[in-house]
Motif scaffolding. Structure first.
Motif, PDB file in Angstrom:
ATOM      1  N   LYS A   1       0.842  -1.199   0.000  1.00 32.81           N
ATOM      2  CA  LYS A   1       0.000   0.000   0.000  1.00 32.81           C
ATOM      3  C   LYS A   1       0.876   1.249   0.000  1.00 32.81           C
ATOM      4  CE  LYS A   1      -3.808   0.383   2.481  1.00 32.81           C
ATOM      5  NZ  LYS A   1      -4.732   0.587   3.628  1.00 32.81           N
ATOM      6  N   ILE A   2       0.561   2.166  -0.877  1.00 33.69           N
ATOM      7  CA  ILE A   2       1.271   3.441  -0.960  1.00 33.69           C
ATOM      8  C   ILE A   2       0.281   4.562  -0.633  1.00 33.69           C
ATOM      9  CG2 ILE A   2       2.577   4.991  -2.455  1.00 33.69           C
ATOM     10  CD1 ILE A   2       3.223   2.530  -4.215  1.00 33.69           C
ATOM     11  N   GLU A   3       0.699   5.456   0.253  1.00 33.09           N
ATOM     12  CA  GLU A   3      -0.167   6.562   0.653  1.00 33.09           C
ATOM     13  C   GLU A   3       0.264   7.867  -0.002  1.00 33.09           C
ATOM     14  OE1 GLU A   3      -1.465   5.169   5.167  1.00 33.09           O
ATOM     15  OE2 GLU A   3      -0.148   6.896   4.870  1.00 33.09           O
ATOM     16  N   CYS A   4      -0.717   8.654  -0.346  1.00 34.63           N
ATOM     17  CA  CYS A   4      -0.485   9.979  -0.908  1.00 34.63           C
ATOM     18  C   CYS A   4      -1.319  10.982  -0.117  1.00 34.63           C
ATOM     19  CB  CYS A   4      -0.896   9.999  -2.381  1.00 34.63           C
ATOM     20  SG  CYS A   4      -0.747  11.615  -3.187  1.00 34.63           S
ATOM     21  N   ARG A   5      -0.648  11.970   0.451  1.00 36.11           N
ATOM     22  CA  ARG A   5      -1.347  12.949   1.277  1.00 36.11           C
ATOM     23  C   ARG A   5      -1.088  14.374   0.796  1.00 36.11           C
ATOM     24  NH1 ARG A   5      -3.210  10.896   6.193  1.00 36.11           N
ATOM     25  NH2 ARG A   5      -2.403   8.815   6.695  1.00 36.11           N
ATOM     26  N   SER A   6      -2.138  15.166   0.749  1.00 30.80           N
ATOM     27  CA  SER A   6      -1.962  16.602   0.547  1.00 30.80           C
ATOM     28  C   SER A   6      -1.887  17.213   1.935  1.00 30.80           C
ATOM     29  CB  SER A   6      -3.134  17.175  -0.260  1.00 30.80           C
ATOM     30  OG  SER A   6      -4.365  16.890   0.354  1.00 30.80           O
ATOM     31  N   LEU A   7      -0.763  17.844   2.250  1.00 33.89           N
ATOM     32  CA  LEU A   7      -0.489  18.237   3.633  1.00 33.89           C
ATOM     33  C   LEU A   7      -1.139  19.546   4.036  1.00 33.89           C
ATOM     34  CD1 LEU A   7       3.262  17.215   4.021  1.00 33.89           C
ATOM     35  CD2 LEU A   7       1.189  15.901   4.507  1.00 33.89           C
ATOM     36  N   ASP A   8      -1.323  20.444   3.127  1.00 31.18           N
ATOM     37  CA  ASP A   8      -1.820  21.765   3.533  1.00 31.18           C
ATOM     38  C   ASP A   8      -2.946  22.262   2.646  1.00 31.18           C
ATOM     39  OD1 ASP A   8       1.172  23.433   2.217  1.00 31.18           O
ATOM     40  OD2 ASP A   8      -0.222  22.001   1.346  1.00 31.18           O
TER      41      ASP A   8
ATOM     42  N   LYS B   1      -7.731  -2.586 -12.775  1.00 33.44           N
ATOM     43  CA  LYS B   1      -8.274  -1.980 -11.563  1.00 33.44           C
ATOM     44  C   LYS B   1      -8.301  -2.954 -10.393  1.00 33.44           C
ATOM     45  CE  LYS B   1     -13.083  -2.798 -12.904  1.00 33.44           C
ATOM     46  NZ  LYS B   1     -14.403  -2.161 -13.152  1.00 33.44           N
ATOM     47  N   ASP B   2      -8.343  -4.254 -10.662  1.00 33.62           N
ATOM     48  CA  ASP B   2      -8.341  -5.224  -9.573  1.00 33.62           C
ATOM     49  C   ASP B   2      -6.936  -5.450  -9.027  1.00 33.62           C
ATOM     50  OD1 ASP B   2     -10.863  -7.170 -11.269  1.00 33.62           O
ATOM     51  OD2 ASP B   2     -11.073  -5.568  -9.794  1.00 33.62           O
ATOM     52  N   LYS B   3      -5.954  -5.063  -9.788  1.00 36.72           N
ATOM     53  CA  LYS B   3      -4.572  -5.223  -9.343  1.00 36.72           C
ATOM     54  C   LYS B   3      -4.083  -3.950  -8.644  1.00 36.72           C
ATOM     55  CE  LYS B   3      -0.006  -6.571 -10.754  1.00 36.72           C
ATOM     56  NZ  LYS B   3       0.013  -7.549  -9.663  1.00 36.72           N
ATOM     57  N   PHE B   4      -4.489  -2.832  -9.150  1.00 36.74           N
ATOM     58  CA  PHE B   4      -4.087  -1.540  -8.588  1.00 36.74           C
ATOM     59  C   PHE B   4      -5.328  -0.895  -7.961  1.00 36.74           C
ATOM     60  CE2 PHE B   4       0.141  -1.600 -10.260  1.00 36.74           C
ATOM     61  CZ  PHE B   4       0.071  -2.240 -11.481  1.00 36.74           C
ATOM     62  N   LEU B   5      -5.491  -1.164  -6.663  1.00 37.31           N
ATOM     63  CA  LEU B   5      -6.674  -0.679  -5.962  1.00 37.31           C
ATOM     64  C   LEU B   5      -6.432   0.732  -5.448  1.00 37.31           C
ATOM     65  CD1 LEU B   5      -7.566  -3.867  -3.868  1.00 37.31           C
ATOM     66  CD2 LEU B   5      -8.470  -3.174  -6.089  1.00 37.31           C
ATOM     67  N   ILE B   6      -7.337   1.622  -5.774  1.00 31.45           N
ATOM     68  CA  ILE B   6      -7.200   3.006  -5.352  1.00 31.45           C
ATOM     69  C   ILE B   6      -8.383   3.390  -4.482  1.00 31.45           C
ATOM     70  CG2 ILE B   6      -7.214   5.406  -6.140  1.00 31.45           C
ATOM     71  CD1 ILE B   6      -5.659   4.418  -8.616  1.00 31.45           C
ATOM     72  N   ASN B   7      -8.046   4.006  -3.352  1.00 25.45           N
ATOM     73  CA  ASN B   7      -9.062   4.470  -2.421  1.00 25.45           C
ATOM     74  C   ASN B   7      -8.791   5.925  -2.078  1.00 25.45           C
ATOM     75  OD1 ASN B   7     -10.034   5.017   0.523  1.00 25.45           O
ATOM     76  ND2 ASN B   7     -11.180   3.232  -0.158  1.00 25.45           N
TER      77      ASN B   7
ATOM     78  N   SER C   1      -5.172   9.653  -0.447  1.00 25.43           N
ATOM     79  CA  SER C   1      -5.494   8.630  -1.434  1.00 25.43           C
ATOM     80  C   SER C   1      -4.473   7.521  -1.285  1.00 25.43           C
ATOM     81  CB  SER C   1      -5.450   9.198  -2.862  1.00 25.43           C
ATOM     82  OG  SER C   1      -5.706   8.181  -3.816  1.00 25.43           O
ATOM     83  N   THR C   2      -4.922   6.273  -1.449  1.00 25.09           N
ATOM     84  CA  THR C   2      -3.994   5.150  -1.346  1.00 25.09           C
ATOM     85  C   THR C   2      -4.049   4.301  -2.606  1.00 25.09           C
ATOM     86  OG1 THR C   2      -5.646   3.739  -0.265  1.00 25.09           O
ATOM     87  CG2 THR C   2      -4.197   5.043   1.160  1.00 25.09           C
ATOM     88  N   LEU C   3      -2.883   3.777  -2.953  1.00 23.67           N
ATOM     89  CA  LEU C   3      -2.746   2.836  -4.065  1.00 23.67           C
ATOM     90  C   LEU C   3      -2.236   1.527  -3.493  1.00 23.67           C
ATOM     91  CD1 LEU C   3      -2.443   1.993  -7.102  1.00 23.67           C
ATOM     92  CD2 LEU C   3      -0.146   2.975  -7.008  1.00 23.67           C
ATOM     93  N   THR C   4      -2.970   0.462  -3.679  1.00 20.05           N
ATOM     94  CA  THR C   4      -2.537  -0.856  -3.227  1.00 20.05           C
ATOM     95  C   THR C   4      -2.237  -1.720  -4.436  1.00 20.05           C
ATOM     96  OG1 THR C   4      -3.889  -0.691  -1.219  1.00 20.05           O
ATOM     97  CG2 THR C   4      -3.128  -2.882  -1.858  1.00 20.05           C
ATOM     98  N   VAL C   5      -1.005  -2.175  -4.505  1.00 17.87           N
ATOM     99  CA  VAL C   5      -0.608  -3.106  -5.569  1.00 17.87           C
ATOM    100  C   VAL C   5      -0.824  -4.505  -5.007  1.00 17.87           C
ATOM    101  CG1 VAL C   5       1.235  -3.832  -7.113  1.00 17.87           C
ATOM    102  CG2 VAL C   5       1.104  -1.438  -6.364  1.00 17.87           C
TER     103      VAL C   5
END
Lengths: 112, 121
Positions: B20-27, B64-70, B77-81
């Protein structure tokens, strides 16, 4: 569809040389144009932008002018430094879905 | 302003596991985030567009089933490989679209995270 074409790299220059990296685009509307830079091991950073024809974007000594008549957005710098070594990406957004259309990137190598 | 972070910055995993990879907008709050994949010495390939509270829109050819985005919140937002394989090894980059007027930006700009280097062994 929309597209961006950049000159192939790598481009190798000596320090203090003049830089031009060509970028041309095709778009049906009136896109916004961007140059992004990616330094080694780092993420992309917005270098400059232009949102309408004849606009000139500038930052850190780099300039690019939005030329609608030639559909170009060439990146220039009068005197490059070793620290400018990076990969430069030209991109456009036509506003239809806020996605960016990317050029292939041009690697710039500046030798001391 | 307009800072985007990613976590982790690099990860090594074994084939068949999920990451799982996380992406955050901080401000700032980002209603739209984008996920890209970058192969060595190549340009960015858009994988999907992620809108808060709705399903991601995947580009053609992206599983889309391999690269799950939430995109559960306006700042994350998270990307799960899933079931990663060596061919999934790549540099994954997220970006977030700022709201109009933020730091002089316009609605067509994107602010990028530093990227995540995934290596699958």
């Amino acid at each position: 569809g929309d597209s961006v074409t950049q000159m192939e790299g790598p481009v190798t220059l000596s320090e203090e040389a003049f830089l031009t990296i060509n970028c041309t685009y095709t778009a049906t509307g009136y896109p916004s144009l961007f140059w992004y830079v990616q330094y080694p091991g780092e993420g992309l950073q917005l270098l400059l932008k232009a949102t309408k024809a004849d606009d000139k974007g500038s930052n850190k000594g780099f300039e690019a002018t939005y030329r609608k008549e030639t559909t170009s957005f060439h990146l220039e710098k009068g005197s490059v430094q070793v620290s400018d070594s990076a990969v430069y990406f030209c991109a456009l957004s036509d506003g239809s879905n806020y996605q960016l259309i990317w050029g292939a990137g041009t690697k710039l190598i500046i030798k001391p | 302003g307009a800072v985007v972070s990613q976590h982790p910055s690099w990860v090594i995993c074994k084939s068949g596991t999920s990451v799982k990879i996380e992406c955050r907008s901080l401000d700032f709050q980002a209603t739209t985030m984008f996920w890209y994949r970058q192969f060595p010495k190549q340009s960015l390939m858009l994988m999907a567009t992620s809108n808060e509270g709705s399903k991601a829109t995947y580009e053609q050819g992206v599983e889309k089933d391999k690269f799950l985005i939430n995109h559960a919140s306006l700042t994350l937002s998270t990307l799960t490989v899933t079931s990663a394989h060596p061919e999934d090894s790549s540099f994954y980059i997220c970006s977030a679209r700022p709201p109009p007027g933020l730091a002089g930006g316009n609605i067509y700009e994107q602010y990028f995270g530093p990227g995540t280097r995934l290596t699958v062994t």
